[in-house]
Scaffold this active site. Structure first.
Site, PDB file in Angstrom:
ATOM      1  N   TYR A 152     -40.694 -88.409  39.260  1.00  0.00           N
ATOM      2  CA  TYR A 152     -39.346 -88.178  39.808  1.00  0.00           C
ATOM      3  C   TYR A 152     -39.364 -87.860  41.303  1.00  0.00           C
ATOM      4  O   TYR A 152     -38.322 -87.558  41.888  1.00  0.00           O
ATOM      5  CB  TYR A 152     -38.574 -87.133  38.997  1.00  0.00           C
ATOM      6  CG  TYR A 152     -39.222 -85.767  38.831  1.00  0.00           C
ATOM      7  CD1 TYR A 152     -39.395 -84.897  39.908  1.00  0.00           C
ATOM      8  CD2 TYR A 152     -39.635 -85.331  37.578  1.00  0.00           C
ATOM      9  CE1 TYR A 152     -39.960 -83.648  39.757  1.00  0.00           C
ATOM     10  CE2 TYR A 152     -40.212 -84.074  37.407  1.00  0.00           C
ATOM     11  CZ  TYR A 152     -40.371 -83.234  38.499  1.00  0.00           C
ATOM     12  OH  TYR A 152     -40.939 -81.992  38.352  1.00  0.00           O
ATOM     13  N   LYS A 167     -41.650 -82.459  45.825  1.00  0.00           N
ATOM     14  CA  LYS A 167     -42.569 -83.581  45.596  1.00  0.00           C
ATOM     15  C   LYS A 167     -42.168 -84.786  46.452  1.00  0.00           C
ATOM     16  O   LYS A 167     -43.028 -85.530  46.933  1.00  0.00           O
ATOM     17  CB  LYS A 167     -42.595 -83.965  44.117  1.00  0.00           C
ATOM     18  CG  LYS A 167     -43.142 -82.877  43.175  1.00  0.00           C
ATOM     19  CD  LYS A 167     -44.651 -82.763  43.234  1.00  0.00           C
ATOM     20  CE  LYS A 167     -45.195 -81.901  42.097  1.00  0.00           C
ATOM     21  NZ  LYS A 167     -46.642 -81.675  42.194  1.00  0.00           N
ATOM     22  N   PRO A 195     -45.752 -87.445  31.669  1.00  0.00           N
ATOM     23  CA  PRO A 195     -46.114 -86.234  30.923  1.00  0.00           C
ATOM     24  C   PRO A 195     -47.582 -86.202  30.476  1.00  0.00           C
ATOM     25  O   PRO A 195     -48.061 -87.116  29.815  1.00  0.00           O
ATOM     26  CB  PRO A 195     -45.203 -86.288  29.684  1.00  0.00           C
ATOM     27  CG  PRO A 195     -44.233 -87.367  29.924  1.00  0.00           C
ATOM     28  CD  PRO A 195     -44.774 -88.284  30.963  1.00  0.00           C
TER      29      PRO A 195
END
Ligand code: HXC
Ligand code: NAP
Length: 307
Positions: A152, A167, A195
């Protein structure tokens, strides 16, 4: 997993990993040691670092230097980098891996919560990169910076907004410095993981098993990542084989990001009956269009015209 790498891929490289005592940072450290590197691990909790270093050295027979440091403090970062440099006689690569994240409705965050995440991720990565970059440039030697971001980082994400903003900043730093420092032998790249079940991330972001199930459902390959898969990618990027990759961000997420972006990706949840009904409807629509076109072609001149 069979190793695809020569056992001396990273022989005698000195690699500093922030957040290297836990989770993905530790997995990368273990892999780098197996491939011949010397590793420094830095984070806030000294006992965690010491225990990790002892276990990593016992398992690999390699050299691990643990050092406590809060990456939000630029002077502490300078002292930490000095200590690692002195211990090993130089540093070849930095992995910006330390992170903090808070999953919450953004309006519930205090400014201290925002500062905490931005401080660890954006400022911390910047301070470490600057501290090493200055030394590499002064010494006229090259170096590698690898920053662990997230998928993201590119498009943002609701409910983890400080992390997304931080980020994104780390990614911008990576791409900018790749161009600025590339001519002087320093490459900068990033890895964007999907993940990976680590205690640090899962306890904070997906503590409920049902949340975990729905997270897995969104991944086309139907599983979470294995830390060794990320560690192998990092090893490749820091090796000579990765020397021509500069300013890039490699995604490792089983296709999760693309699935989220595809407007029709939700169709994976349709039943056979629903697919059958959709096909019948689509074919029916095509047939109807062709029928009306044929009718128009056979109709007398002017038919269907509004004039
Ligand atoms: C709202 C919260 C909060 C929460 C803390 N705060 N947790 N606010 N919801 N869940 C607030 C506190 O009340 C305080 O504000 C401020 O944030 C700072 O909190 P502290 O606990 O004092 O901060 P600190 O000790 O610096 O800890 C930092 C932390 C913590 C980020 C809050 O979670 C941490 O140490 N994290 C490190 C490890 C980590 O997060 N790992 C996961 C990385 S996963 P006030 O105003 O009350 O003082 C990742 C990507 C995952 O990055 C992607 C998955 C796919
Ligand atoms: P983790 O185990 O919680 O790792 C975070 C590390 O950062 C810890 O070792 C922590 O150690 C260190 N850290 C936190 N604040 C620090 C500070 N102020 N100064 C120095 N060190 C600090 O979580 P992880 O899952 O392995 O995450 C590793 C990296 O992968 C992070 O960059 C994360 O954003 C990224 N990532 C993870 C996932 C995932 O699914 N796991 C997905 C995408 C991206 P201390 O507490 O001792 O300081």
């Amino acid at each position: 997993m069979t190793s695809v790498f020569a056992p001396d891929l990273l022989q005698d490289r000195v690699i500093l990993i922030t957040g290297g005592g836990t989770g993905l940072g530790r997995a990368m450290g273990e892999r780098f040691l197996e491939l011949g590197a010397k590793v420094a691990i830095a984070s806030r909790r000294e006992p965690v670092l010491r225990a990790a270093a002892d276990e990593m050295m016992a398992a690999s027979g390699g050299d691990v230097f643990p050092i406590a440091c809060d990456v939000r403090d630029p002077e502490a970062v300078d002292r930490m980098v000095d200590a690692v440099w002195t211990h090993f006689g130089g540093v070849d690569a930095l992995v910006n891996n330390a992170a903090g994240n808070i999953a919450a409705p953004t309006e519930k965050l205090s400014h201290r919560a925002v500062d905490s995440v931005l401080g660890i991720v954006l400022h911390g990565s910047f301070y470490c990169t600057l501290a090493l970059g200055k030394r590499w440039l002064a010494d006229g030697r090259g170096g590698r910076v690898l920053s662990i971001v997230t998928t993201y980082a590119e498009g943002g994400s609701a409910y983890v907004v400080p992390s997304a903003a931080a980020k994104a900043g780390v990614l911008a730093m990576t791409r900018s410095l790749a161009v600025e420092w590339g001519p002087r032998g320093i490459t900068c790249n990033a890895i964007a993981p999907g993940p990976f079940p680590t205690k640090g991330a899962w306890d904070r972001l997906l503590p409920d098993p049902s949340l975990m199930e729905s997270a897995i459902d969104r991944i086309p390959v139907r599983r979470a990542g294995e830390p060794i898969e990320l560690a192998n990618l990092a090893a490749f990027l820091l090796s000579d084989a990765g020397a021509y990759i500069n300013g890039d961000c490699i995604t490792i997420d089983g296709g999760e990001k693309l699935k989220g972006g595809g407007q029709f990706s939700w169709m994976g949840s349709l039943t056979e009956e629903q697919w059958g009904a959709l096909e019948a409807s689509a074919r029916g629509a095509t047939k109807a269009d062709r029928g009306s076109a044929a009718k128009q072609a056979g109709a007398p001149r002017g038919a269907g015209s509004s004039r």
